[in-house]
Design an enzyme around this catalytic site. Structure first.
Site, PDB file in Angstrom:
ATOM      1  N   CYS A  23       0.830  -1.183   0.000  1.00 45.54           N
ATOM      2  CA  CYS A  23       0.000   0.000   0.000  1.00 45.54           C
ATOM      3  C   CYS A  23       0.874   1.245   0.000  1.00 45.54           C
ATOM      4  O   CYS A  23       2.094   1.169  -0.042  1.00 45.54           O
ATOM      5  CB  CYS A  23      -0.915   0.013   1.223  1.00 45.54           C
ATOM      6  SG  CYS A  23      -1.926  -1.476   1.400  1.00 45.54           S
ATOM      7  N   ARG A  49      -4.778   1.406  -0.990  1.00 40.14           N
ATOM      8  CA  ARG A  49      -4.731  -0.024  -0.681  1.00 40.14           C
ATOM      9  C   ARG A  49      -4.527  -0.899  -1.908  1.00 40.14           C
ATOM     10  O   ARG A  49      -5.202  -0.728  -2.925  1.00 40.14           O
ATOM     11  CB  ARG A  49      -6.036  -0.455   0.007  1.00 40.14           C
ATOM     12  CG  ARG A  49      -6.009  -1.923   0.461  1.00 40.14           C
ATOM     13  CD  ARG A  49      -7.335  -2.377   1.020  1.00 40.14           C
ATOM     14  NE  ARG A  49      -7.241  -3.745   1.549  1.00 40.14           N
ATOM     15  CZ  ARG A  49      -8.269  -4.520   1.816  1.00 40.14           C
ATOM     16  NH1 ARG A  49      -9.506  -4.069   1.632  1.00 40.14           N
ATOM     17  NH2 ARG A  49      -8.084  -5.751   2.269  1.00 40.14           N
ATOM     18  N   LEU A  50      -3.583  -1.833  -1.779  1.00 42.73           N
ATOM     19  CA  LEU A  50      -3.459  -2.969  -2.683  1.00 42.73           C
ATOM     20  C   LEU A  50      -3.879  -4.185  -1.877  1.00 42.73           C
ATOM     21  O   LEU A  50      -3.191  -4.586  -0.929  1.00 42.73           O
ATOM     22  CB  LEU A  50      -2.018  -3.135  -3.183  1.00 42.73           C
ATOM     23  CG  LEU A  50      -1.735  -4.375  -4.046  1.00 42.73           C
ATOM     24  CD1 LEU A  50      -2.530  -4.335  -5.334  1.00 42.73           C
ATOM     25  CD2 LEU A  50      -0.241  -4.496  -4.344  1.00 42.73           C
ATOM     26  N   ASN A  63       1.458   0.124   5.601  1.00 41.64           N
ATOM     27  CA  ASN A  63       1.970  -0.389   4.339  1.00 41.64           C
ATOM     28  C   ASN A  63       2.852  -1.582   4.642  1.00 41.64           C
ATOM     29  O   ASN A  63       3.855  -1.446   5.339  1.00 41.64           O
ATOM     30  CB  ASN A  63       2.784   0.703   3.619  1.00 41.64           C
ATOM     31  CG  ASN A  63       3.577   0.167   2.444  1.00 41.64           C
ATOM     32  OD1 ASN A  63       3.180  -0.797   1.806  1.00 41.64           O
ATOM     33  ND2 ASN A  63       4.706   0.794   2.151  1.00 41.64           N
ATOM     34  N   GLY A  64       2.484  -2.762   4.152  1.00 41.76           N
ATOM     35  CA  GLY A  64       3.340  -3.918   4.366  1.00 41.76           C
ATOM     36  C   GLY A  64       2.564  -5.194   4.626  1.00 41.76           C
ATOM     37  O   GLY A  64       1.374  -5.293   4.329  1.00 41.76           O
TER      38      GLY A  64
END
Length: 627
Positions: free
Chosen positions: A2, A49-50, A75-76
């Site tokens: 992300c 967001r991914l 993120n992560g």
């Protein structure tokens, strides 16, 4: 994977919802699946967001704790989140999602900043405590995920990428001159510096806490190289278990998963391990070049065939210049590791097949796999045998003469003698610097050199080398690379090129527990009698053919010298010799022209320096020309 961004408003109004939107739009490529903002009182948070774990909207961020006291943008990936979740649920925490994000919230609510000790993963996050009015920023131990920040009149702005801060107009685009010098020595800018004054990277293994009363930063993790007495057979078995555990954890995903396969020991070993752990064929992706000496696809094919993987290949053979302009846009600081080109293409290829890819990153730094370690070991043996007064008074003048030679072989001999003439840490810097002091002084303008005063980029290597608690030279240079080259170059390259295609890359060999285990192993188990990655090869020996284990390391770099005389010639000539701003503000254009002419005449190979100059100019064109 992300993108995160935000700012505080304790003392001044740094922005509003529109500011957050601009920051998020600048890093849209990091998370195309969803976005969200939180703006309340002194805090502003944004998230792109991914989706990887829990694909439902319940996993969207910013995410709030069940009591609404804590809000996070993250993120992560936390690889041990299932174990942590179970333990926290047993204490009564009422989980509402199946995400690792909520696990961080629950753990922070219970332990505060000490939660970092429990997290195994790659991460950068910002967590707001509404009751205490405290913003907590943290970055993973190794530095897989980036986090930039800038202090502004007592407040702070932060983001996954520098471009988000630029898009919001929250930082001044004033070049930090010592960072520019660092870039030409290292091909990247080591943390905590960035290319801009007043903007910093949060170092790996650090946290930063911000309140209305001030800021506090601390290191929560470091790596010890104090060796344990370990039998080789036992160490090999234990390492194999670490690799299996780290790989298995990284194969958890709610989206398609595959692997990068270069044909080297590291990526091949990870693919072999994945194949042994998976009930289905692993999807693998490889990149090659037209010229055989730079092409590893034939070796990747050996592993792909052995494990019957769903294999995909792509050969980089045209439109390099056109693609380079696109690639350079994803680096918001000057960055010149040439392997960014194949990394971009292998990420693009992988994203057509999967959303998550495992890679062999870290094997060389953790287990002494680079050729430079073998060369440095030889140098250090000679350094220990030749008296200091001879090295200082005889070798240095000879090295100076050799550096002036038009012949590359003699110039490389000059670099070797320069390294031998000095102490071990400085020798390591000199052997690996991408530009010599003589080259720098020749091309840098008088004004640039005057502004640098007595600064020298070797200070970064020297300071890091001396911080290592290991007792031998190899331990100290491995520590130095893990703290500088790995997070500043390798992981930046992989993060930016994978995120350019909304692809998440996971590196089992960089599991922090595995890295700690390897650091405590005696150096002789990593490098002995000229054999690099000795123990890692022993682990993978039952799984990989000798053609992979015994081959010479090729690397992941394109043919730069040829490119400047062919595919990149027109682009480079325009950017290097006809630039109106950028390079002319810091360098002597006539000297750059001299390098160009010599390179085209094939009397010299200036590929590395020309590449650094070109990538700086492409960066300037994207981020400074319209500033």
């Amino acid at each position: 994977m992300c993108g995160i961004a935000g700012f505080t408003r304790f003392h001044c109004d740094l922005g509003d919802e529109t500011t957050l939107e601009r920051m998020g739009e600048a890093i849209r490529h990091r998370g195309p699946d969803a976005q969200g903002s939180y703006l309340q009182g002194p805090i502003a948070l944004h998230h792109r967001r991914l989706s990887i774990i829990d694909l439902s909207a319940a996993g969207n961020q910013p995410m709030h704790s069940h009591c609404s006291r804590y809000t996070i943008v993250f993120n992560g990936e936390i690889y041990n989140f299932l174990e942590l979740r179970e333990a926290l649920a047993n204490t009564g925490y009422p989980f509402r999602t199946h995400t690792d994000t909520e696990v961080i919230l629950a753990l922070y609510a219970r332990k505060g900043r000490d939660c970092l000790a429990d997290l195994n993963g790659m991460f950068a996050f910002a967590l707001w405590d509404q009751e205490a009015e405290t913003l907590f920023l943290a970055r993973d131990r190794i530095g897989k995920k980036p986090l930039y920040y800038s202090s502004i009149n007592g407040d702070i702005a932060f983001a996954s990428e520098l471009k988000a801060l630029l898009a919001a107009g929250l930082v001044q685009r004033e070049i930090r001159i010592d960072a520019l010098r660092d870039y030409f020595s290292y091909q990247y800018i080591p943390d905590p510096k960035t290319i801009f004054e007043g903007v910093f990277k949060l170092e790996p293994g650090h946290w930063l806490e911000i309140t209305a009363g001030g800021q506090r930063k601390a290191q929560y993790w470091d790596l010890s190289f104090l060796a344990n007495a370990t039998e080789e057979d036992q160490a090999t078995k234990l390492l194999g278990k670490h690799i299996q555990k780290a790989t298995r954890r990284r194969m958890v995903a709610d989206v398609p998963l595959g692997a990068f396969l270069s044909g080297g020991v590291d990526s091949s070993g990870i693919v072999a391990t994945m194949s042994q752990l998976s009930e289905h064929p692993v999807t693998t992706c490889s990149i090659g070049f037209d010229e055989k000496r730079f092409n590893e696809t034939e070796f990747a094919r050996i592993v792909a065939e052995k494990y019957a993987t769903n294999h995909h290949e792509y050969v980089v053979k045209e439109r390099v210049a056109e693609n380079l302009l696109e690639i350079a846009r994803y680096f918001d600081e000057p960055f010149a590791d040439p392997s960014l080109v194949p990394t971009y293409f292998v990420s693009k290829l992988a994203r057509q097949q999967v959303t998550v890819a495992l890679a062999g990153d870290g094997g060389d730094e953790v287990f002494a796999g680079y050729e430079k370690y073998a060369i440095d070991a030889i140098e250090n043996r000679w350094r220990e045998r030749v008296p200091a007064f001879i090295r200082h008074n005889l070798l240095h003048p000879i090295a100076t003469l050799l550096h002036r030679s038009p012949f590359g072989l003699l110039r490389r001999a000059g670099t070797l003698l320069s390294a031998l003439a000095t102490e071990a840490a400085m020798g390591f810097y000199l052997s690996n610097a991408q530009i010599t002091d003589a080259q720098w002084q020749r091309i840098a303008s008088e004004d640039t050199q005057e502004r640098l005063s007595d600064y020298h980029p070797s200070a970064i290597v020297l300071d890091t080398y001396r911080r290592c608690d290991g007792t031998d030279h190899l331990s100290r240079i491995l520590y130095t690379d893990i703290k500088t080259f790995l997070p500043g170059d390798i992981l930046v390259k992989v993060d930016r090129m994978s995120m350019a295609h909304a692809l998440e890359v996971r590196a089992p060999l960089l599991d922090y527990e595995l890295v700690e285990f390897a650091a405590h192993l005696p150096s002789a188990l990593k490098f002995r009698d000229g054999e690099k990655k000795r123990i890692l090869k022993a682990v993978f020996k039952p799984s990989l053919p000798n053609a992979i284990l015994d081959r010479r390391k090729m690397g992941f770099s394109p043919p730069l010298a040829d490119w400047f005389r062919d595919e990149l010639r027109n682009l480079a000539e325009e950017k290097l010799l006809k630039a109106k701003d950028g390079l002319p503000g810091y360098f002597k254009v006539e000297r750059i022209r001299e390098l160009w002419t010599q390179h085209q005449a094939r009397t010299h190979d200036h590929g590395a320096v020309l590449w650094s100059l070109l990538m700086f100019q492409l960066w300037w064109q994207e981020y400074m020309s319209d500033a």
